[in-house]
Design a protein around this motif. Sequence first.
Motif, PDB file in Angstrom:
ATOM      1  N   VAL A 443      -0.884   3.253  23.281  1.00  0.00           N
ATOM      2  CA  VAL A 443      -1.374   1.935  22.840  1.00  0.00           C
ATOM      3  C   VAL A 443      -0.340   0.856  23.158  1.00  0.00           C
ATOM      4  O   VAL A 443      -0.676  -0.231  23.661  1.00  0.00           O
ATOM      5  N   THR A 444       0.927   1.145  22.870  1.00  0.00           N
ATOM      6  CA  THR A 444       1.993   0.166  23.114  1.00  0.00           C
ATOM      7  C   THR A 444       2.140  -0.131  24.600  1.00  0.00           C
ATOM      8  O   THR A 444       2.307  -1.291  24.999  1.00  0.00           O
ATOM      9  N   ALA A 445       2.079   0.906  25.423  1.00  0.00           N
ATOM     10  CA  ALA A 445       2.205   0.713  26.875  1.00  0.00           C
ATOM     11  C   ALA A 445       1.054  -0.132  27.413  1.00  0.00           C
ATOM     12  O   ALA A 445       1.249  -1.030  28.245  1.00  0.00           O
ATOM     13  N   ALA A 446      -0.165   0.151  26.931  1.00  0.00           N
ATOM     14  CA  ALA A 446      -1.325  -0.623  27.377  1.00  0.00           C
ATOM     15  C   ALA A 446      -1.174  -2.097  26.985  1.00  0.00           C
ATOM     16  O   ALA A 446      -1.502  -3.001  27.774  1.00  0.00           O
ATOM     17  N   ASN A 665       7.038  -2.333  13.240  1.00  0.00           N
ATOM     18  CA  ASN A 665       6.810  -3.769  13.069  1.00  0.00           C
ATOM     19  C   ASN A 665       6.778  -4.504  14.401  1.00  0.00           C
ATOM     20  O   ASN A 665       6.103  -5.532  14.527  1.00  0.00           O
ATOM     21  N   LEU A 666       7.499  -3.991  15.381  1.00  0.00           N
ATOM     22  CA  LEU A 666       7.433  -4.586  16.709  1.00  0.00           C
ATOM     23  C   LEU A 666       6.165  -4.152  17.456  1.00  0.00           C
ATOM     24  O   LEU A 666       5.602  -4.919  18.232  1.00  0.00           O
ATOM     25  N   VAL A 667       5.723  -2.924  17.207  1.00  0.00           N
ATOM     26  CA  VAL A 667       4.522  -2.436  17.892  1.00  0.00           C
ATOM     27  C   VAL A 667       3.295  -3.300  17.593  1.00  0.00           C
ATOM     28  O   VAL A 667       2.572  -3.694  18.520  1.00  0.00           O
ATOM     29  N   PRO A 668       3.009  -3.678  16.325  1.00  0.00           N
ATOM     30  CA  PRO A 668       1.856  -4.552  16.074  1.00  0.00           C
ATOM     31  C   PRO A 668       1.971  -5.908  16.770  1.00  0.00           C
ATOM     32  O   PRO A 668       0.967  -6.471  17.206  1.00  0.00           O
ATOM     33  N   VAL A 669       3.204  -6.427  16.875  1.00  0.00           N
ATOM     34  CA  VAL A 669       3.390  -7.704  17.576  1.00  0.00           C
ATOM     35  C   VAL A 669       3.054  -7.537  19.055  1.00  0.00           C
ATOM     36  O   VAL A 669       2.388  -8.392  19.660  1.00  0.00           O
ATOM     37  N   LEU A 670       3.483  -6.426  19.646  1.00  0.00           N
ATOM     38  CA  LEU A 670       3.141  -6.154  21.043  1.00  0.00           C
ATOM     39  C   LEU A 670       1.626  -5.981  21.213  1.00  0.00           C
ATOM     40  O   LEU A 670       1.038  -6.467  22.192  1.00  0.00           O
ATOM     41  N   PHE A 765      -6.553  -8.930  12.283  1.00  0.00           N
ATOM     42  CA  PHE A 765      -6.434  -7.782  13.193  1.00  0.00           C
ATOM     43  C   PHE A 765      -4.990  -7.283  13.246  1.00  0.00           C
ATOM     44  O   PHE A 765      -4.729  -6.074  13.161  1.00  0.00           O
ATOM     45  N   THR A 766      -4.043  -8.217  13.353  1.00  0.00           N
ATOM     46  CA  THR A 766      -2.636  -7.832  13.433  1.00  0.00           C
ATOM     47  C   THR A 766      -2.162  -7.194  12.134  1.00  0.00           C
ATOM     48  O   THR A 766      -1.397  -6.215  12.154  1.00  0.00           O
ATOM     49  N   MET A 767      -2.613  -7.715  10.995  1.00  0.00           N
ATOM     50  CA  MET A 767      -2.251  -7.110   9.708  1.00  0.00           C
ATOM     51  C   MET A 767      -2.826  -5.697   9.590  1.00  0.00           C
ATOM     52  O   MET A 767      -2.190  -4.797   9.024  1.00  0.00           O
ATOM     53  N   ALA A 768      -4.020  -5.483  10.124  1.00  0.00           N
ATOM     54  CA  ALA A 768      -4.625  -4.142  10.111  1.00  0.00           C
ATOM     55  C   ALA A 768      -3.807  -3.184  10.973  1.00  0.00           C
ATOM     56  O   ALA A 768      -3.588  -2.015  10.602  1.00  0.00           O
ATOM     57  N   VAL A 769      -3.335  -3.670  12.128  1.00  0.00           N
ATOM     58  CA  VAL A 769      -2.481  -2.833  12.980  1.00  0.00           C
ATOM     59  C   VAL A 769      -1.165  -2.535  12.273  1.00  0.00           C
ATOM     60  O   VAL A 769      -0.640  -1.418  12.348  1.00  0.00           O
ATOM     61  N   ASP A 774       2.395   1.306   9.541  1.00  0.00           N
ATOM     62  CA  ASP A 774       3.187   1.719   8.378  1.00  0.00           C
ATOM     63  C   ASP A 774       2.737   3.060   7.807  1.00  0.00           C
ATOM     64  O   ASP A 774       3.569   3.852   7.344  1.00  0.00           O
ATOM     65  N   LEU A 775       1.423   3.302   7.818  1.00  0.00           N
ATOM     66  CA  LEU A 775       0.911   4.523   7.190  1.00  0.00           C
ATOM     67  C   LEU A 775       0.733   5.683   8.168  1.00  0.00           C
ATOM     68  O   LEU A 775       0.481   6.812   7.732  1.00  0.00           O
ATOM     69  N   ILE A 776       0.838   5.417   9.454  1.00  0.00           N
ATOM     70  CA  ILE A 776       0.662   6.497  10.438  1.00  0.00           C
ATOM     71  C   ILE A 776       1.892   6.636  11.334  1.00  0.00           C
ATOM     72  O   ILE A 776       2.484   7.712  11.439  1.00  0.00           O
ATOM     73  N   LEU A 777       2.281   5.520  11.989  1.00  0.00           N
ATOM     74  CA  LEU A 777       3.415   5.595  12.922  1.00  0.00           C
ATOM     75  C   LEU A 777       4.726   5.843  12.183  1.00  0.00           C
ATOM     76  O   LEU A 777       5.527   6.699  12.596  1.00  0.00           O
ATOM     77  N   LEU A 778       4.984   5.113  11.094  1.00  0.00           N
ATOM     78  CA  LEU A 778       6.251   5.257  10.371  1.00  0.00           C
ATOM     79  C   LEU A 778       6.442   6.681   9.827  1.00  0.00           C
ATOM     80  O   LEU A 778       7.513   7.283  10.045  1.00  0.00           O
TER      81      LEU A 778
END
Length: 787
Positions: A443-446, A665-670, A765-769, A774-778
């Motif tokens: 997802v981040t790469a895309a 926290n950087l991933v949702p911004v990306l 949308f960004t808050m949902a990401v 926080d609940l999956i990636l972290l």
Amino acid sequence: MGGRLGALTTIGIVVVAIASGLGVVAWRPAWPVTAPRSVLGLLGVVTLVALLGIVGLSPLESKLRIDPSTEPLLPSGDSARDDYLDAVRDFGDDELFSIAIECGEVFSAVCLQTIERVSSRIARLDGVRSVSSLTDVSSFRWVEAEQWVEIGPFIEQVPEDPVALASLRVRALADPSFRRVLVSEDAATTAVNVRFRKMDDAEFLASGLDEKITDILRETIPPTMRHHIAGRPHVKVHVYRGIVQDLLVLVPLAVVVMASVLAFFFRSKRGVALPLVPAIVANLWTFGLIGWLGEPLSLLTGLLAPMLLAVASVYGVYVVTTYEEDAVGADSPAAAALASSIHVRSPALVAGITTIIGFAALMITDVPAVFELGGFAMFGVAAAMLISLLGIPAALSLLPLPRATAESRDERVGMRVLEGVLNRLADLVIGRRRAVLIGWAIVTAAAAIAIPRIVVDTDYLSYFTSDDPIRLDFEAVNRLLAGVIPIYVVIDGGEPGSLREPILLQIIEAMQLRIDSLPEVGRTISVVDSLRQLNRAFQGDDPSALRIPDSRQAVSELLFMLPKSEISPLITIDHARANLVVRTGAVGSASVLAVVDAITREAEALAPADVGVRVTGNTILLSRSADGIAGSQTLSILVATLTIALLVTVSLGSLWLGAIAMIPNLVPVLVFFGALGAGVASLSLPTSLIGCMALGIAIDDTVHLLARYRDERIAGADPDDAIRTAMSRVGRPVAITSVMLCLGFLVVTASRFATLQAFGLLSAFTMAVCLAADLILLPALLARVRP
């Protein structure tokens, strides 16, 4: 600039005062519990002072002002601003107010009489400087019977005779200065162009001129005809109404939404009131400060109220959920309140400071509206932290302990379901940590691949939806007549009288021809148009004389014959500088700047070395702010990231945990910027706020989760058990606050303005990401690294 610095200084002083209060919370957490009434009384006094900044008592009125102009959206450091101010000083402002009237056939007695009535009634309004229409404009023609040149009104009296009407039709369509400016090329539509006397926006709004003109059109134009209004003065009135409407609709709606979410999860009055009241009070403090400073609300600062309601309620949720955990087995309400205050103060302070840093990063900009939003949001967040960490423990110490029975737990279905989901999610993520990390990497790469495709585009008109009457009227005027966005091409001859030289006027004529041929240009207007018409009239209406005279003396004579009121927007009184007005219907900063580049190329290609050419206009300045948005994004995100990373690392006491904290926290911004690159929306002034804002807000949840994880590890739990406990206990407020943030930002989609709707949707949308991160990636990162 001085007012901006004064406001910033005042905000800084108040923030320091609030920070001092937060210092008391950090070092003397027992104070709110031991002296609860004093604390609540002090907060009440400050709130009362804030209210006096919002509402005046004598007379009873709002002290908050609204600035609907583009001024706060223009970059203050733009070097092109001086060129624009010089052009306005020489030729008047570019505040065009245009009315297009569809008659079917303009040159009929009914249509012309309607135009005459409309023009005369508008001209009599106090505040109107001039009205230009077929029944008001001057014309030049050779009168064969009298053997002289008539310089006078194009229509002195509306004729009834079909032959006379047909003659007027031929004359109007043959006059290039009339075509598409006063009458369409098919003679089906005519224009009434209005200029107002110089007044600021507050005066214009108070004058009610837009409403008065609208009433005149409704009363005067028969049902068989249609009319459309366009122009920046008209848009400003509707921007003002939209801001007022947003404040009246979005704030109550946000309160209802926040209260509903809290009621669903907590199922108690205190669970609703304790997080929500501090958020409302923080809003009152913020808008009270705005009122005391005398700062007007703009399109962007109007976002503060619903945004702060969502962000500020987060701190209260953490205090209340921590209190409920500490209240189990507590001896008294005060003991439970003190325990929760001690447990929550460190992560809450860190989370609040990181949010403040995120908003502070917005102040790395030359756009006043963005700068002010960042400053006042900083104050609002600091106020919310102070009120939550002081006021909620004080209130809890005065309330009885909550029921801890099986029945009370069963009533909270939402909380039980949430806890079950979090427990299952923790097990799933821990068991499939590798797959989770690979999925997020993809997802981040895309998103990173899509970022270079971001389109930077901002425009005053794009604040309205495509089906808004403002946009529909604008498009109708552009379609039927010339565009209603004026651009000034200022030609500087270098010395007084230089524009009496035929050669220089011929160059301007050539510029007009070249610029007229550009696709986005609807019409160009210059003093050359009137000179050519007047020269033809003096040559017995000879078509071959529709040109600039050959001698300086002949040019001078014609220039001094032209009506000063009509040519003053086109040439200076000393004939040193000329203004070639370009009318365009280009929408969006990208389109406007493309037109400006094309105009500049054509003009500079023809201008001699000793002749200066400047292309300027309010629309250009606003469009240039898009470049400022793009330029400041990288720096703002970088500054916020480094500052937050340092703070989180120090607060958690671990370089590993600090590094891990930044990833989700950087991933949702990306992902947010990737969504822009994928074409979901353009990067505009409102959407440019989301990156830094999301980074500052999202870190809150991460800090709380990692703080609990660290405490569990220190207590001896293995990494997997520490993750499960953190997810079960802290995951609840994380989920609740994230839902509140998402729904709070979705409230903004009910705004009158399209770009604010996009801001609300993309923020949600960004808050949902962020929640998913926080609940999956972290947890997956913690399970993999096992710090």
